[in-house]
Enzyme design. Structure first.
Site, PDB file in Angstrom:
ATOM      1  N   LYS A   9       8.172   3.374  -0.484  1.00 37.59           N
ATOM      2  CA  LYS A   9       7.439   4.573  -0.786  1.00 37.59           C
ATOM      3  C   LYS A   9       8.412   5.929  -1.021  1.00 37.59           C
ATOM      4  CE  LYS A   9       3.469   2.359   1.684  1.00 37.59           C
ATOM      5  NZ  LYS A   9       2.400   2.686   2.436  1.00 37.59           N
ATOM      6  N   TYR A  49      -4.104   0.255  -4.951  1.00 35.39           N
ATOM      7  CA  TYR A  49      -4.974   0.412  -3.571  1.00 35.39           C
ATOM      8  C   TYR A  49      -6.348   0.223  -3.655  1.00 35.39           C
ATOM      9  CZ  TYR A  49      -0.633   1.866  -0.981  1.00 35.39           C
ATOM     10  OH  TYR A  49       0.419   2.009  -0.528  1.00 35.39           O
ATOM     11  N   ASN A 112       4.905   5.375   5.861  1.00 31.74           N
ATOM     12  CA  ASN A 112       5.584   4.156   6.792  1.00 31.74           C
ATOM     13  C   ASN A 112       6.476   3.269   5.702  1.00 31.74           C
ATOM     14  OD1 ASN A 112       3.766   3.159   4.845  1.00 31.74           O
ATOM     15  ND2 ASN A 112       2.755   1.776   6.314  1.00 31.74           N
ATOM     16  N   HIS A 115       5.650  -0.812   1.155  1.00 33.23           N
ATOM     17  CA  HIS A 115       4.495  -1.476   1.106  1.00 33.23           C
ATOM     18  C   HIS A 115       4.871  -3.025   0.870  1.00 33.23           C
ATOM     19  CE1 HIS A 115       0.721  -2.795  -0.422  1.00 33.23           C
ATOM     20  NE2 HIS A 115       1.458  -3.540  -1.477  1.00 33.23           N
ATOM     21  N   GLU A 126      -0.450  -7.688  -7.535  1.00 31.45           N
ATOM     22  CA  GLU A 126       0.428  -6.554  -7.501  1.00 31.45           C
ATOM     23  C   GLU A 126       1.689  -6.659  -8.200  1.00 31.45           C
ATOM     24  OE1 GLU A 126       1.141  -6.007  -3.238  1.00 31.45           O
ATOM     25  OE2 GLU A 126      -1.001  -5.383  -2.939  1.00 31.45           O
TER      26      GLU A 126
HETATM   27  P1  CMP Z   1       0.290  -0.189   2.827  1.00 29.86           P
HETATM   28  O1  CMP Z   1       0.817  -1.347   3.332  1.00 29.86           O
HETATM   29  O2  CMP Z   1       0.889   0.464   1.430  1.00 29.86           O
HETATM   30  O3  CMP Z   1      -1.359  -0.445   2.285  1.00 29.86           O
HETATM   31  C1  CMP Z   1      -2.173   0.636   2.721  1.00 29.86           C
HETATM   32  C2  CMP Z   1      -1.809   1.762   3.340  1.00 29.86           C
HETATM   33  O4  CMP Z   1      -2.800   2.460   3.746  1.00 29.86           O
HETATM   34  C3  CMP Z   1      -0.876   1.435   4.280  1.00 29.86           C
HETATM   35  O5  CMP Z   1       0.356   0.933   4.074  1.00 29.86           O
HETATM   36  C4  CMP Z   1      -0.814   2.778   5.157  1.00 29.86           C
HETATM   37  O6  CMP Z   1       0.317   3.384   4.475  1.00 29.86           O
HETATM   38  C5  CMP Z   1      -2.031   3.573   4.585  1.00 29.86           C
HETATM   39  N1  CMP Z   1      -2.952   3.792   5.548  1.00 29.86           N
HETATM   40  C6  CMP Z   1      -3.529   2.654   6.548  1.00 29.86           C
HETATM   41  N2  CMP Z   1      -4.220   3.613   7.311  1.00 29.86           N
HETATM   42  C7  CMP Z   1      -4.008   4.940   6.955  1.00 29.86           C
HETATM   43  C8  CMP Z   1      -4.821   6.240   7.624  1.00 29.86           C
HETATM   44  N3  CMP Z   1      -5.505   6.272   8.799  1.00 29.86           N
HETATM   45  N4  CMP Z   1      -4.451   7.363   7.038  1.00 29.86           N
HETATM   46  C9  CMP Z   1      -3.567   7.382   5.984  1.00 29.86           C
HETATM   47  N5  CMP Z   1      -2.946   6.193   5.499  1.00 29.86           N
HETATM   48  C10 CMP Z   1      -3.402   5.169   5.874  1.00 29.86           C
END
Ligand code: CMP
Length: 143
Positions: A9, A49, A112, A115, A126
């Site tokens: 990311k 998403y 984080n 993905h 995807e």
């Molecule tokens: P990802 O695996 O990319 O898939 C969905 C993403 O939503 C997840 O990682 C998080 O980075 C994001 N996400 C999940 N919960 C929250 C939240 N409460 N606030 C912001 N982002 C979120």
């Protein structure tokens, strides 16, 4: 051979973690089948998403993933989908155990670092969203 879609990311690219993350999957024995550094257009981010479109954080999620370059990848190997998820660690970095990518580098649930597809259906969807057939290598053909 099973394939998955993984993406460093914008926070991971900005923090120069691409090499570290690629190295972890290479060392595990998986094969990189496709990769591109790109800024995701918002239409693609909304498609990617889509399952989160009714979540309160959807706008934030799309804004963040389009905020800078990402490193999109296709990896292949035996049970790569589930194994990559284990190597990534829990979505919330505070819950991710040390030794996992998010456990070692994750900051917040949004930032984080990585993905990864969570199922064979997501992986197929995807990969097709991000890569054309001619943008991936076929190791079987080359050997
Ligand atoms: P990802 O695996 O990319 O898939 C969905 C993403 O939503 C997840 O990682 C998080 O980075 C994001 N996400 C999940 N919960 C929250 C939240 N409460 N606030 C912001 N982002 C979120």
């Amino acid at each position: 051979m099973e394939k998955t879609f993984l993406m460093v990311k914008p926070d991971g690219v900005q923090r120069n973690l691409v090499g570290e993350i690629v190295a972890r999957f290479e060392r595990k024995g998986f094969k990189l089948a496709g990769a591109k550094l790109m800024v995701i257009p918002s239409t693609l981010a909304e498609q990617h998403y889509g399952e989160h479109s009714d979540k309160p954080f959807f706008g934030e999620l799309v804004d963040f993933i389009t905020s800078g370059p990402v490193f999109a990848m296709v990896w292949e190997g035996e049970e790569v989908i589930a194994t990559a998820r284990q190597m990534m660690g829990a979505t919330k970095p505070q819950d991710a155990v040390p030794g996992t990518i998010r456990g070692d580098f994750g900051v917040t649930v949004g930032k984080n670092v990585i993905h990864g597809s969570d199922s064979p259906e997501s992986a197929e969807r995807e990969i097709n969203l991000f890569f054309n057939e001619d943008q991936m290598v076929d190791y079987k053909k080359e050997n």
